[in-house]
Design a protein around this motif. Structure first.
Motif, PDB file in Angstrom:
ATOM      1  N   TYR A  49       0.469  -1.215  -0.017  1.00  0.00           N
ATOM      2  CA  TYR A  49      -0.695   0.167  -0.281  1.00  0.00           C
ATOM      3  C   TYR A  49       0.726   1.406   0.077  1.00  0.00           C
ATOM      4  CZ  TYR A  49      -4.948  -2.419   0.456  1.00  0.00           C
ATOM      5  OH  TYR A  49      -6.193  -3.275   0.485  1.00  0.00           O
ATOM      6  N   GLU A  60      -3.230   2.509  10.220  1.00  0.00           N
ATOM      7  CA  GLU A  60      -3.918   2.073  10.321  1.00  0.00           C
ATOM      8  C   GLU A  60      -4.648   0.944   9.345  1.00  0.00           C
ATOM      9  OE1 GLU A  60      -9.417   2.684  10.068  1.00  0.00           O
ATOM     10  OE2 GLU A  60      -7.687   4.487  10.828  1.00  0.00           O
ATOM     11  N   LYS A 109     -15.006   1.222   6.378  1.00  0.00           N
ATOM     12  CA  LYS A 109     -13.848   2.155   5.637  1.00  0.00           C
ATOM     13  C   LYS A 109     -12.802   1.067   5.178  1.00  0.00           C
ATOM     14  CE  LYS A 109     -14.554   6.585   4.518  1.00  0.00           C
ATOM     15  NZ  LYS A 109     -14.749   8.125   4.321  1.00  0.00           N
ATOM     16  N   GLY A 110     -12.087   0.878   6.296  1.00  0.00           N
ATOM     17  CA  GLY A 110     -11.153  -0.043   6.835  1.00  0.00           C
ATOM     18  C   GLY A 110     -10.759  -1.237   6.419  1.00  0.00           C
ATOM     19  N   ASN A 112     -13.044  -3.649   4.751  1.00  0.00           N
ATOM     20  CA  ASN A 112     -13.895  -4.135   3.959  1.00  0.00           C
ATOM     21  C   ASN A 112     -13.875  -4.979   3.223  1.00  0.00           C
ATOM     22  OD1 ASN A 112     -11.718  -3.088   2.628  1.00  0.00           O
ATOM     23  ND2 ASN A 112     -12.446  -0.409   1.262  1.00  0.00           N
TER      24      ASN A 112
HETATM   25  P1  ADP Z   1     -10.176   1.106  -2.847  1.00  0.00           P
HETATM   26  O1  ADP Z   1      -9.429  -0.345  -2.278  1.00  0.00           O
HETATM   27  O2  ADP Z   1     -11.870   0.568  -2.975  1.00  0.00           O
HETATM   28  O3  ADP Z   1      -9.441   1.300  -4.093  1.00  0.00           O
HETATM   29  P2  ADP Z   1      -7.893   2.994  -1.749  1.00  0.00           P
HETATM   30  O4  ADP Z   1      -7.218   2.345  -2.744  1.00  0.00           O
HETATM   31  O5  ADP Z   1      -8.786   4.286  -1.370  1.00  0.00           O
HETATM   32  O6  ADP Z   1     -10.108   1.923  -1.678  1.00  0.00           O
HETATM   33  O7  ADP Z   1      -7.924   2.552  -0.662  1.00  0.00           O
HETATM   34  C1  ADP Z   1      -7.522   1.325  -0.277  1.00  0.00           C
HETATM   35  C2  ADP Z   1      -7.730   0.261   0.818  1.00  0.00           C
HETATM   36  O8  ADP Z   1      -7.531   1.771   2.701  1.00  0.00           O
HETATM   37  C3  ADP Z   1      -9.738   0.219   1.170  1.00  0.00           C
HETATM   38  O9  ADP Z   1      -9.485  -0.344   0.571  1.00  0.00           O
HETATM   39  C4  ADP Z   1      -9.155   0.432   2.803  1.00  0.00           C
HETATM   40  O10 ADP Z   1      -8.974  -0.834   3.175  1.00  0.00           O
HETATM   41  C5  ADP Z   1      -8.354   1.801   2.737  1.00  0.00           C
HETATM   42  N1  ADP Z   1      -8.884   2.720   3.280  1.00  0.00           N
HETATM   43  C6  ADP Z   1      -9.430   4.145   2.146  1.00  0.00           C
HETATM   44  N2  ADP Z   1      -9.794   4.874   2.803  1.00  0.00           N
HETATM   45  C7  ADP Z   1      -9.864   4.847   4.592  1.00  0.00           C
HETATM   46  C8  ADP Z   1     -10.509   5.605   5.129  1.00  0.00           C
HETATM   47  N3  ADP Z   1     -11.211   7.386   4.583  1.00  0.00           N
HETATM   48  N4  ADP Z   1      -9.793   5.458   6.517  1.00  0.00           N
HETATM   49  C9  ADP Z   1      -9.606   4.147   6.771  1.00  0.00           C
HETATM   50  N5  ADP Z   1      -9.135   3.259   5.623  1.00  0.00           N
HETATM   51  C10 ADP Z   1      -9.220   3.657   4.638  1.00  0.00           C
END
Ligand code: ADP
Length: 140
Positions: A49, A60, A109-110, A112
């Protein structure tokens, strides 16, 4: 045929939803090309990430992704990247469409449930992160 990379995240494994989620994925027409169960370290989760390093939720996210085993999977289907993101729904389950994986199973959101690559280019990079060439087997 296009490929995408998903990870059934540690919350998916903890909730014993591996089978339910893979069932939904297969029913949507995706084929499993490669799959394993592993536990990321904080270092490898941070590397996966790295693009989010400056974001406030990075610590987190790394903590969560290294909190238990996860299941990375390479999937194949026409239009796999976009179709998979439709199948899983919005990042925030509260915003996700009805019937999507995150709407059905995610808590926040985290935490998921699943990852889905956001482009074919990133799908290839992410597949290389988890799998060697010998582990990638055409489905049929
Ligand atoms: P996605 O997985 O839907 O493509 P992102 O690439 O924006 O989303 O973010 C990667 C991962 O980071 C998310 O799947 C989620 O686990 C975590 N994440 C994203 N935004 C947040 C947030 N505001 N608070 C906590 N964790 C988050």
């Amino acid at each position: 045929m296009e490929r995408t990379l998903t990870i059934l995240k540690p919350d998916c494994v903890r909730k014993q939803l591996i089978g339910a989620v893979i069932d939904q994925i297969e029913r949507a027409g995706f084929r499993v090309v490669a799959m394993k169960k592993i536990r990321l370290t904080q270092e490898t989760a941070g590397e996966f990430y790295a693009v989010h390093r400056e974001r406030p939720f990075y610590g987190e996210l790394v903590e969560f992704m290294s909190s238990g085993p996860c299941v990375p999977i390479i999937l194949e289907k026409e239009n796999a990247v976009a179709d998979f993101r439709t199948l899983i729904g919005a990042t925030d389950p509260a915003q996700a469409d009805a019937g999507t994986v995150r709407k059905l199973y995610a808590d926040s959101k985290g935490e998921n449930i699943v990852h889905g690559s956001d482009s074919e280019e990133n799908a290839a990079i992410e597949a290389g992160f988890f799998f060697s060439a010998e582990e990638v087997v055409r489905s049929n």
